[in-house]
Design an enzyme around this catalytic site. Structure first.
Site, short mmCIF file in Angstrom:
data_model
loop_
_atom_site.label_atom_id
_atom_site.label_comp_id
_atom_site.label_asym_id
_atom_site.label_seq_id
_atom_site.Cartn_x
_atom_site.Cartn_y
_atom_site.Cartn_z
CG ASN A 17 -2.02 0.89 1.30
OD1 ASN A 17 -2.63 1.05 2.34
ND2 ASN A 17 -2.37 1.53 0.20
CB CYS A 34 -4.07 5.60 6.28
SG CYS A 34 -3.15 4.58 5.13
CG ASN A 41 -12.40 1.49 3.58
OD1 ASN A 41 -11.84 1.94 2.59
ND2 ASN A 41 -12.55 2.18 4.70
CB CYS A 85 -6.93 -1.47 3.45
SG CYS A 85 -7.76 -0.22 4.47
#
Length: 326
Positions: A13, A77, A201, A228
């Site tokens: 990511n 995140c 998500n 993620c």
């Protein structure tokens, strides 16, 4: 304007890291969104899943803001936080720190390498909420734990939680992962819809063995991603709630970009998740940006050598997944 940046990744990511602590940058909100849309474009010389702006904080060691490729701002995140943790800790000479995020101040720390010579950080994922209003998810219920949503599927069950990013999670079988179902569901709930007005998500999770899971995520504002961090954390929690894994024990979480580990903690009914994984630097670059014309040029680029080591972890993780039929 000329901007110095580092490109790095957590479990594949990838992000552009822009340091506003030691550099005298001054971006407007519109400029942050425009930079993300311009620089993260995969057809460009940079390309990434988003931009991490590292800023001064009035009460912690640093502040993180995350902008997705579509210019939207994410509240959290996990993979990006590991990169910010590394940057701030190395800048200050610390082994652990506190990073301010949109919803909470989170503990981060350097950890023993998850794989030999792969720089590894642990970050706190919290707060955790199962209230549908916190996602939001418009259903006539207070929460959703392993239940069907008829508008989405006649067969799958779902769990919904915010960590604090909104997540919709389904524990599935191989046949579901190899179908187009996740793509169809994800696109439906991330376009104008009555269930998820702000999008969500979407993760499909496969239990591989006790202590090991696979997570595939369609990330709001990004699309399918190698990994993620908040999704892997939320998925680990859901597997504990369903008895597939145990709290206070390390869970190996495999993804298309490699592997991380999660530990779910429960304290007086509240959950906190530790996300442990790589924080790998790819290259350092100087970029000349003209937002008015929506153009940029890479003035210089210096590669790090860390990816060569990380790829060894990837090879082992992918071999394990192939053995599991993925």
């Amino acid at each position: 304007m000329r901007i110095d940046m580092i490109k790095g990744h957590g479990s594949g990511n990838d992000f552009l890291i822009i340091d506003e602590i030691t550099n005298a940058y001054s971006f407007s909100e519109g400029e942050r969104a425009a930079l993300a849309r311009l620089l993260c474009d995969r057809s460009s010389d940079l390309g990434a899943d988003g931009i991490l702006f590292i800023m001064k904080s009035e009460h912690t060691d640093g502040r993180m803001r995350v902008f997705n490729t579509d210019g939207s701002e994410a509240s959290m995140c996990g993979n990006g936080l590991r990169l910010v943790a590394r940057y701030v800790c190395e800048m200050l000479g610390f082994k652990e720190a506190i990073i301010e995020t949109m919803k909470a101040d989170l503990k981060v720390s350097q950890q023993q390498d998850i794989y030999p010579k792969v720089t590894t950080y642990q970050v706190e994922i919290s707060p955790v909420s199962f209230r549908l209003a916190d996602l939001p998810l418009n259903l006539n219920a207070d929460n959703l734990l392993n239940k069907k949503i008829p508008e989405l599927s006649d067969t799958l069950t779902f769990s919904a939680l915010a960590v604090p990013n909104p997540h919709l999670i389904s524990i599935v079988e191989l046949e579901h992962l190899k179908s187009e179902l996740q793509k169809q569901l994800s696109e439906k709930v991330n376009q104008p819809n009555e269930l998820f007005p702000d999008g969500v998500n979407v993760s499909f999770v496969k239990s591989l063995s006790p202590g090991s899971i696979y997570v595939n995520t369609f990330e709001r504002g990004v699309g399918f991603t190698n990994a993620c961090g908040t999704a892997m954390s939320a998925s680990s929690l859901v597997t504990c709630l369903q008895g597939l894994n145990n709290v206070e024990e390390r869970i190996n979480v495999y993804n298309n970009g490699g592997k991380v580990q999660c530990v779910v903690h429960k304290n007086e009914g509240n959950f906190v998740i530790d996300l442990i994984g790589n924080a790998t630097y790819l290259f350092r670059a100087e970029v000349d940006v003209d937002l008015a014309s929506e153009n940029f040029t890479v003035h210089s680029k210096e590669a790090f050598t860390e990816q060569d080591i990380y790829e060894k972890l990837q090879i082992e993780a992918h071999a394990y997944l192939r053995g599991a039929g993925l």
